[in-house]
Motif scaffolding. Sequence first.
Motif, PDB file in Angstrom:
ATOM      1  N   UNK A 183     -12.998  -4.163  -1.291  1.00 44.32           N
ATOM      2  CA  UNK A 183     -13.592  -5.402  -0.814  1.00 44.32           C
ATOM      3  C   UNK A 183     -14.834  -4.645   0.620  1.00 44.32           C
ATOM      4  N   UNK A 184     -15.143  -3.989   0.105  1.00 46.62           N
ATOM      5  CA  UNK A 184     -16.072  -2.927   0.790  1.00 46.62           C
ATOM      6  C   UNK A 184     -16.392  -1.737   1.545  1.00 46.62           C
ATOM      7  N   UNK A 185     -14.544  -0.970   0.926  1.00 44.33           N
ATOM      8  CA  UNK A 185     -15.055   0.469   2.177  1.00 44.33           C
ATOM      9  C   UNK A 185     -13.279   0.933   1.101  1.00 44.33           C
ATOM     10  N   UNK A 186     -13.492   2.216   0.886  1.00 38.71           N
ATOM     11  CA  UNK A 186     -12.249   2.492   0.285  1.00 38.71           C
ATOM     12  C   UNK A 186     -11.900   3.671   1.124  1.00 38.71           C
ATOM     13  N   UNK A 187     -10.216   3.471   1.160  1.00 40.04           N
ATOM     14  CA  UNK A 187      -9.615   4.219   2.064  1.00 40.04           C
ATOM     15  C   UNK A 187      -9.019   5.350   1.790  1.00 40.04           C
ATOM     16  N   UNK A 188      -8.380   6.404   2.793  1.00 37.95           N
ATOM     17  CA  UNK A 188      -7.757   7.823   2.688  1.00 37.95           C
ATOM     18  C   UNK A 188      -7.174   8.224   3.683  1.00 37.95           C
ATOM     19  N   UNK A 189      -6.671   8.664   3.377  1.00 35.63           N
ATOM     20  CA  UNK A 189      -5.229  10.069   4.603  1.00 35.63           C
ATOM     21  C   UNK A 189      -5.983  11.368   4.832  1.00 35.63           C
ATOM     22  N   UNK A 205      -2.392  16.902  12.052  1.00 35.88           N
ATOM     23  CA  UNK A 205      -1.640  15.976  11.780  1.00 35.88           C
ATOM     24  C   UNK A 205      -2.202  15.000  10.611  1.00 35.88           C
ATOM     25  N   UNK A 206      -1.939  14.268  10.390  1.00 37.11           N
ATOM     26  CA  UNK A 206      -2.636  12.351   9.373  1.00 37.11           C
ATOM     27  C   UNK A 206      -3.676  12.046  10.243  1.00 37.11           C
ATOM     28  N   UNK A 207      -4.676  11.897   9.622  1.00 38.64           N
ATOM     29  CA  UNK A 207      -5.630  11.113   9.813  1.00 38.64           C
ATOM     30  C   UNK A 207      -5.863  10.021   8.935  1.00 38.64           C
ATOM     31  N   UNK A 208      -6.354   8.898   9.337  1.00 31.99           N
ATOM     32  CA  UNK A 208      -6.727   7.853   8.685  1.00 31.99           C
ATOM     33  C   UNK A 208      -8.252   7.861   8.144  1.00 31.99           C
ATOM     34  N   UNK A 209      -9.386   7.737   7.319  1.00 28.19           N
ATOM     35  CA  UNK A 209     -10.612   7.879   7.069  1.00 28.19           C
ATOM     36  C   UNK A 209     -10.878   6.903   5.976  1.00 28.19           C
ATOM     37  N   UNK A 210     -11.908   5.416   6.995  1.00 35.78           N
ATOM     38  CA  UNK A 210     -12.019   4.312   5.731  1.00 35.78           C
ATOM     39  C   UNK A 210     -13.933   4.680   5.413  1.00 35.78           C
ATOM     40  N   UNK A 211     -14.395   4.909   4.284  1.00 29.31           N
ATOM     41  CA  UNK A 211     -15.952   4.161   4.448  1.00 29.31           C
ATOM     42  C   UNK A 211     -16.165   3.249   3.497  1.00 29.31           C
ATOM     43  N   UNK A 212     -17.321   3.020   4.042  1.00 27.58           N
ATOM     44  CA  UNK A 212     -17.369   1.536   3.493  1.00 27.58           C
ATOM     45  C   UNK A 212     -18.806   1.484   2.791  1.00 27.58           C
ATOM     46  N   UNK A 213     -18.807   2.064   1.834  1.00 24.73           N
ATOM     47  CA  UNK A 213     -20.053   1.882   0.902  1.00 24.73           C
ATOM     48  C   UNK A 213     -19.524   2.670  -0.627  1.00 24.73           C
ATOM     49  N   UNK A 214     -20.587   2.415  -1.592  1.00 24.79           N
ATOM     50  CA  UNK A 214     -20.170   2.389  -2.824  1.00 24.79           C
ATOM     51  C   UNK A 214     -20.464   1.504  -3.240  1.00 24.79           C
ATOM     52  N   UNK A 237       1.135  -1.041   0.068  1.00 20.85           N
ATOM     53  CA  UNK A 237       0.003  -0.050  -0.128  1.00 20.85           C
ATOM     54  C   UNK A 237       0.637   1.370  -0.241  1.00 20.85           C
ATOM     55  N   UNK A 238       0.879   2.073  -1.131  1.00 20.53           N
ATOM     56  CA  UNK A 238       1.197   3.055  -0.908  1.00 20.53           C
ATOM     57  C   UNK A 238       0.432   4.981  -0.684  1.00 20.53           C
ATOM     58  N   UNK A 239       0.835   5.632  -0.116  1.00 23.25           N
ATOM     59  CA  UNK A 239      -0.433   6.621  -0.043  1.00 23.25           C
ATOM     60  C   UNK A 239       0.292   8.225  -0.275  1.00 23.25           C
ATOM     61  N   UNK A 240      -0.528   8.585  -1.587  1.00 25.71           N
ATOM     62  CA  UNK A 240       0.705  10.073  -2.362  1.00 25.71           C
ATOM     63  C   UNK A 240      -0.282  10.780  -2.620  1.00 25.71           C
ATOM     64  N   UNK A 241      -0.337  12.014  -2.433  1.00 25.68           N
ATOM     65  CA  UNK A 241      -1.179  13.134  -2.857  1.00 25.68           C
ATOM     66  C   UNK A 241      -1.996  13.065  -4.254  1.00 25.68           C
ATOM     67  N   UNK A 242      -3.315  12.673  -3.573  1.00 23.94           N
ATOM     68  CA  UNK A 242      -4.453  13.065  -4.152  1.00 23.94           C
ATOM     69  C   UNK A 242      -5.826  13.015  -3.289  1.00 23.94           C
ATOM     70  N   UNK A 243      -6.987  13.061  -3.937  1.00 25.42           N
ATOM     71  CA  UNK A 243      -8.126  12.920  -3.494  1.00 25.42           C
ATOM     72  C   UNK A 243      -8.946  11.067  -3.663  1.00 25.42           C
ATOM     73  N   UNK A 244      -8.587  10.334  -4.968  1.00 23.78           N
ATOM     74  CA  UNK A 244      -9.399   9.607  -5.406  1.00 23.78           C
ATOM     75  C   UNK A 244      -8.619   8.073  -4.568  1.00 23.78           C
ATOM     76  N   UNK A 245     -10.029   6.998  -4.515  1.00 20.51           N
ATOM     77  CA  UNK A 245      -9.446   5.777  -3.516  1.00 20.51           C
ATOM     78  C   UNK A 245     -10.695   5.107  -4.534  1.00 20.51           C
ATOM     79  N   UNK A 246     -10.293   3.653  -4.299  1.00 23.46           N
ATOM     80  CA  UNK A 246     -11.416   2.626  -5.503  1.00 23.46           C
ATOM     81  C   UNK A 246     -11.568   1.873  -3.833  1.00 23.46           C
ATOM     82  N   UNK A 247     -13.129   1.403  -4.527  1.00 29.91           N
ATOM     83  CA  UNK A 247     -13.731   0.701  -3.026  1.00 29.91           C
ATOM     84  C   UNK A 247     -13.148  -0.891  -3.575  1.00 29.91           C
TER      85      UNK A 247
END
Length: 107
Positions: free
Chosen positions: A13-19, A51-60, A1-11
């Motif tokens: 296994x039922x979830x999308x993740x961002x920082x 600081x940085x925080x994780x956000x996981x959305x279970x939808x879509x 897994x990598x973290x990089x500048x941007x605002x997109x995520x793919x759902x």
Amino acid sequence: TVVFPGDRAIVEAGAASWRYAVPAGASAVALTVIDKTGQIVAQTTGNASAGEHDFVWTGGEEGGVYRLGVAAVDRSGASLAASARSVAGVTSVSSLNGAPRLSTGLG
């Protein structure tokens, strides 16, 4: 897994993740998930500590690409600069001019 500048995520296994990054002085943070048509599909509050925080959305829909909007304000209601970071699994590794190149489902 990598973290990089941007605002997109793919759902996946039922979830999308961002920082997301919040600057010092924030008193409130709003997170908005947006689909490919620009429609808001979810809204919630985020962690307002600096600081940085994780956000996981279970939808879509599985395989769907979504964007995360991050808005932060201070106690007076003034907007602060907050930003999203894309989180994605590495799908391949190659070399470009001797430097490693990582590919994800986002590109």
